[in-house]
Design a protein around this motif. Structure first.
Motif, PDB file in Angstrom:
ATOM      1  N   MET A   1       0.838  -1.177   0.000  1.00  0.00           N
ATOM      2  CA  MET A   1       0.000   0.000   0.000  1.00  0.00           C
ATOM      3  C   MET A   1       0.885   1.243   0.000  1.00  0.00           C
ATOM      4  O   MET A   1       1.893   1.294   0.694  1.00  0.00           O
ATOM      5  CB  MET A   1      -0.910  -0.024   1.216  1.00  0.00           C
ATOM      6  N   ILE A   2       0.496   2.240  -0.767  1.00  0.00           N
ATOM      7  CA  ILE A   2       1.210   3.520  -0.788  1.00  0.00           C
ATOM      8  C   ILE A   2       0.471   4.475   0.141  1.00  0.00           C
ATOM      9  O   ILE A   2      -0.739   4.646   0.024  1.00  0.00           O
ATOM     10  CB  ILE A   2       1.306   4.073  -2.211  1.00  0.00           C
ATOM     11  N   TYR A   3       1.219   5.101   1.054  1.00  0.00           N
ATOM     12  CA  TYR A   3       0.618   5.985   2.041  1.00  0.00           C
ATOM     13  C   TYR A   3       0.666   7.453   1.649  1.00  0.00           C
ATOM     14  O   TYR A   3      -0.300   8.176   1.858  1.00  0.00           O
ATOM     15  CB  TYR A   3       1.303   5.825   3.401  1.00  0.00           C
ATOM     16  N   SER A   4       1.801   7.913   1.111  1.00  0.00           N
ATOM     17  CA  SER A   4       1.900   9.324   0.772  1.00  0.00           C
ATOM     18  C   SER A   4       3.007   9.577  -0.247  1.00  0.00           C
ATOM     19  O   SER A   4       3.856   8.722  -0.492  1.00  0.00           O
ATOM     20  CB  SER A   4       2.118  10.176   2.021  1.00  0.00           C
ATOM     21  N   PHE A   5       2.948  10.770  -0.826  1.00  0.00           N
ATOM     22  CA  PHE A   5       3.853  11.201  -1.875  1.00  0.00           C
ATOM     23  C   PHE A   5       4.267  12.644  -1.583  1.00  0.00           C
ATOM     24  O   PHE A   5       3.415  13.493  -1.318  1.00  0.00           O
ATOM     25  CB  PHE A   5       3.141  11.089  -3.228  1.00  0.00           C
ATOM     26  N   TYR A   6       5.572  12.903  -1.589  1.00  0.00           N
ATOM     27  CA  TYR A   6       6.121  14.230  -1.329  1.00  0.00           C
ATOM     28  C   TYR A   6       7.040  14.634  -2.464  1.00  0.00           C
ATOM     29  O   TYR A   6       7.724  13.797  -3.052  1.00  0.00           O
ATOM     30  CB  TYR A   6       6.980  14.238  -0.064  1.00  0.00           C
ATOM     31  N   ILE A   7       7.103  15.954  -2.729  1.00  0.00           N
ATOM     32  CA  ILE A   7       8.111  16.524  -3.625  1.00  0.00           C
ATOM     33  C   ILE A   7       8.721  17.722  -2.900  1.00  0.00           C
ATOM     34  O   ILE A   7       8.002  18.577  -2.368  1.00  0.00           O
ATOM     35  CB  ILE A   7       7.511  16.999  -4.969  1.00  0.00           C
ATOM     36  N   TYR A   8      10.051  17.767  -2.897  1.00  0.00           N
ATOM     37  CA  TYR A   8      10.793  18.897  -2.332  1.00  0.00           C
ATOM     38  C   TYR A   8      11.555  19.574  -3.459  1.00  0.00           C
ATOM     39  O   TYR A   8      12.054  18.912  -4.366  1.00  0.00           O
ATOM     40  CB  TYR A   8      11.798  18.416  -1.274  1.00  0.00           C
ATOM     41  N   ASP A   9      11.668  20.890  -3.380  1.00  0.00           N
ATOM     42  CA  ASP A   9      12.431  21.617  -4.392  1.00  0.00           C
ATOM     43  C   ASP A   9      13.893  21.716  -3.990  1.00  0.00           C
ATOM     44  O   ASP A   9      14.306  21.188  -2.956  1.00  0.00           O
ATOM     45  CB  ASP A   9      11.817  22.992  -4.664  1.00  0.00           C
ATOM     46  N   ARG A  10      14.670  22.409  -4.792  1.00  0.00           N
ATOM     47  CA  ARG A  10      16.113  22.500  -4.518  1.00  0.00           C
ATOM     48  C   ARG A  10      16.444  23.362  -3.311  1.00  0.00           C
ATOM     49  O   ARG A  10      17.572  23.401  -2.856  1.00  0.00           O
ATOM     50  CB  ARG A  10      16.846  23.000  -5.758  1.00  0.00           C
ATOM     51  N   HIS A  11      15.448  24.076  -2.777  1.00  0.00           N
ATOM     52  CA  HIS A  11      15.647  24.891  -1.583  1.00  0.00           C
ATOM     53  C   HIS A  11      15.119  24.192  -0.335  1.00  0.00           C
ATOM     54  O   HIS A  11      14.879  24.837   0.683  1.00  0.00           O
ATOM     55  CB  HIS A  11      14.951  26.239  -1.755  1.00  0.00           C
ATOM     56  N   ASN A  92      10.823  -2.065  -4.223  1.00  0.00           N
ATOM     57  CA  ASN A  92      11.500  -1.047  -5.007  1.00  0.00           C
ATOM     58  C   ASN A  92      10.498  -0.266  -5.835  1.00  0.00           C
ATOM     59  O   ASN A  92       9.818  -0.825  -6.682  1.00  0.00           O
ATOM     60  CB  ASN A  92      12.536  -1.720  -5.917  1.00  0.00           C
ATOM     61  N   LEU A  93      10.442   1.044  -5.611  1.00  0.00           N
ATOM     62  CA  LEU A  93       9.553   1.907  -6.380  1.00  0.00           C
ATOM     63  C   LEU A  93      10.328   2.945  -7.188  1.00  0.00           C
ATOM     64  O   LEU A  93       9.787   3.985  -7.547  1.00  0.00           O
ATOM     65  CB  LEU A  93       8.552   2.601  -5.451  1.00  0.00           C
ATOM     66  N   GLN A  94      11.589   2.674  -7.498  1.00  0.00           N
ATOM     67  CA  GLN A  94      12.400   3.629  -8.249  1.00  0.00           C
ATOM     68  C   GLN A  94      11.809   3.914  -9.629  1.00  0.00           C
ATOM     69  O   GLN A  94      11.791   5.059 -10.065  1.00  0.00           O
ATOM     70  CB  GLN A  94      13.838   3.127  -8.396  1.00  0.00           C
ATOM     71  N   ASN A  95      11.313   2.885 -10.299  1.00  0.00           N
ATOM     72  CA  ASN A  95      10.740   3.098 -11.632  1.00  0.00           C
ATOM     73  C   ASN A  95       9.469   3.950 -11.555  1.00  0.00           C
ATOM     74  O   ASN A  95       9.200   4.752 -12.445  1.00  0.00           O
ATOM     75  CB  ASN A  95      10.477   1.768 -12.337  1.00  0.00           C
ATOM     76  N   ILE A  96       8.710   3.827 -10.489  1.00  0.00           N
ATOM     77  CA  ILE A  96       7.503   4.636 -10.313  1.00  0.00           C
ATOM     78  C   ILE A  96       7.877   6.082 -10.008  1.00  0.00           C
ATOM     79  O   ILE A  96       7.285   7.011 -10.560  1.00  0.00           O
ATOM     80  CB  ILE A  96       6.612   4.023  -9.215  1.00  0.00           C
ATOM     81  N   LEU A  97       8.875   6.280  -9.159  1.00  0.00           N
ATOM     82  CA  LEU A  97       9.348   7.634  -8.888  1.00  0.00           C
ATOM     83  C   LEU A  97       9.888   8.290 -10.159  1.00  0.00           C
ATOM     84  O   LEU A  97       9.643   9.474 -10.413  1.00  0.00           O
ATOM     85  CB  LEU A  97      10.426   7.613  -7.802  1.00  0.00           C
ATOM     86  N   TRP A  98      10.611   7.521 -10.955  1.00  0.00           N
ATOM     87  CA  TRP A  98      11.140   8.051 -12.209  1.00  0.00           C
ATOM     88  C   TRP A  98      10.005   8.434 -13.158  1.00  0.00           C
ATOM     89  O   TRP A  98      10.052   9.476 -13.808  1.00  0.00           O
ATOM     90  CB  TRP A  98      12.099   7.064 -12.874  1.00  0.00           C
ATOM     91  N   GLU A  99       8.986   7.622 -13.221  1.00  0.00           N
ATOM     92  CA  GLU A  99       7.815   7.924 -14.059  1.00  0.00           C
ATOM     93  C   GLU A  99       7.115   9.190 -13.571  1.00  0.00           C
ATOM     94  O   GLU A  99       6.703  10.043 -14.373  1.00  0.00           O
ATOM     95  CB  GLU A  99       6.855   6.745 -14.042  1.00  0.00           C
ATOM     96  N   LEU A 100       6.952   9.330 -12.264  1.00  0.00           N
ATOM     97  CA  LEU A 100       6.332  10.534 -11.705  1.00  0.00           C
ATOM     98  C   LEU A 100       7.124  11.784 -12.077  1.00  0.00           C
ATOM     99  O   LEU A 100       6.537  12.828 -12.385  1.00  0.00           O
ATOM    100  CB  LEU A 100       6.205  10.409 -10.187  1.00  0.00           C
ATOM    101  N   TYR A 101       8.448  11.668 -12.053  1.00  0.00           N
ATOM    102  CA  TYR A 101       9.282  12.810 -12.418  1.00  0.00           C
ATOM    103  C   TYR A 101       9.311  13.037 -13.926  1.00  0.00           C
ATOM    104  O   TYR A 101       8.983  14.120 -14.408  1.00  0.00           O
ATOM    105  CB  TYR A 101      10.715  12.634 -11.905  1.00  0.00           C
ATOM    106  N   ILE A 137      -0.824   6.814  -9.518  1.00  0.00           N
ATOM    107  CA  ILE A 137      -0.501   6.105  -8.275  1.00  0.00           C
ATOM    108  C   ILE A 137      -1.624   5.147  -7.890  1.00  0.00           C
ATOM    109  O   ILE A 137      -1.381   4.005  -7.491  1.00  0.00           O
ATOM    110  CB  ILE A 137      -0.173   7.095  -7.146  1.00  0.00           C
ATOM    111  N   LYS A 138      -2.861   5.575  -8.040  1.00  0.00           N
ATOM    112  CA  LYS A 138      -3.994   4.709  -7.682  1.00  0.00           C
ATOM    113  C   LYS A 138      -4.154   3.534  -8.635  1.00  0.00           C
ATOM    114  O   LYS A 138      -4.777   2.537  -8.281  1.00  0.00           O
ATOM    115  CB  LYS A 138      -5.273   5.532  -7.624  1.00  0.00           C
ATOM    116  N   SER A 139      -3.596   3.633  -9.835  1.00  0.00           N
ATOM    117  CA  SER A 139      -3.694   2.529 -10.797  1.00  0.00           C
ATOM    118  C   SER A 139      -2.629   1.461 -10.580  1.00  0.00           C
ATOM    119  O   SER A 139      -2.705   0.393 -11.173  1.00  0.00           O
ATOM    120  CB  SER A 139      -3.578   3.070 -12.219  1.00  0.00           C
ATOM    121  N   LEU A 140      -1.656   1.729  -9.733  1.00  0.00           N
ATOM    122  CA  LEU A 140      -0.570   0.771  -9.498  1.00  0.00           C
ATOM    123  C   LEU A 140      -1.067  -0.435  -8.714  1.00  0.00           C
ATOM    124  O   LEU A 140      -1.925  -0.308  -7.826  1.00  0.00           O
ATOM    125  CB  LEU A 140       0.567   1.455  -8.730  1.00  0.00           C
ATOM    126  N   SER A 141      -0.487  -1.580  -9.012  1.00  0.00           N
ATOM    127  CA  SER A 141      -0.882  -2.801  -8.295  1.00  0.00           C
ATOM    128  C   SER A 141      -0.495  -2.740  -6.820  1.00  0.00           C
ATOM    129  O   SER A 141      -1.102  -3.420  -5.991  1.00  0.00           O
ATOM    130  CB  SER A 141      -0.264  -4.019  -8.955  1.00  0.00           C
TER     131      SER A 141
END
Length: 144
Positions: A1-11, A92-101, A137-141
């Motif tokens: 289950m995925i609980y949350s998603f965050y994005i931080y900027d360069r600052h 491992n969710l690296q491929n999902i993070l890469w897709e999001l980016y 994200i909601k479509s992911l298995s």
């Protein structure tokens, strides 16, 4: 289950937060201590992993886990940090993070001439980005 998603900027500012809980609204916890603590932990672990490992390796920290959850981390070359918090059973969710980016963030935020270059305490409120990332994200298995 995925609980949350965050994005931080360069600052080091939390510019996007999405809690996947039916009782939580978009970016509600953006200014909370949780986002600051999460960034601090990731910053410290990233520095530690860089010192213990190869100093030339970019993005050497990919995930870490506790008994209850796993944090998946991706830092882009432009210093945006993407974080997914999931159940501990997800490896491992690296491929999902890469897709999001590379697809959603790039197309809706980076290439959007109306998006700010520096967010300066602004948050991402692009409706198309929010809708697309939620749907993806909601479509992911591994979502449920």
């Amino acid at each position: 289950m995925i609980y949350s998603f965050y994005i931080y900027d360069r600052h080091c500012q939390c510019i996007y937060h999405r809690q996947y809980n039916p009782h939580e609204d978009l970016n509600k916890a953006n200014d909370s201590d949780i986002s600051k603590l999460l960034f601090g932990v990731l910053y410290s672990l990233k520095n530690l992993s860089g010192k213990l490992g190869d100093n030339e390796a970019f993005n050497s920290l990919r995930s870490f886990s506790t008994t209850n959850f796993r944090i998946h981390y991706l830092e882009t070359l432009s210093n945006f940090k993407f974080i997914l918090i999931s159940d501990n059973s997800i490896d491992n969710l690296q491929n999902i993070l890469w897709e999001l980016y590379s697809v959603h963030f790039r197309n809706n935020i980076v290439l959007n001439p109306l998006s700010p270059i520096d967010f300066n305490e602004e948050i991402i409120d692009n409706v198309k980005f929010v809708h697309q990332t939620d749907e993806y994200i909601k479509s992911l298995s591994v979502f449920n």
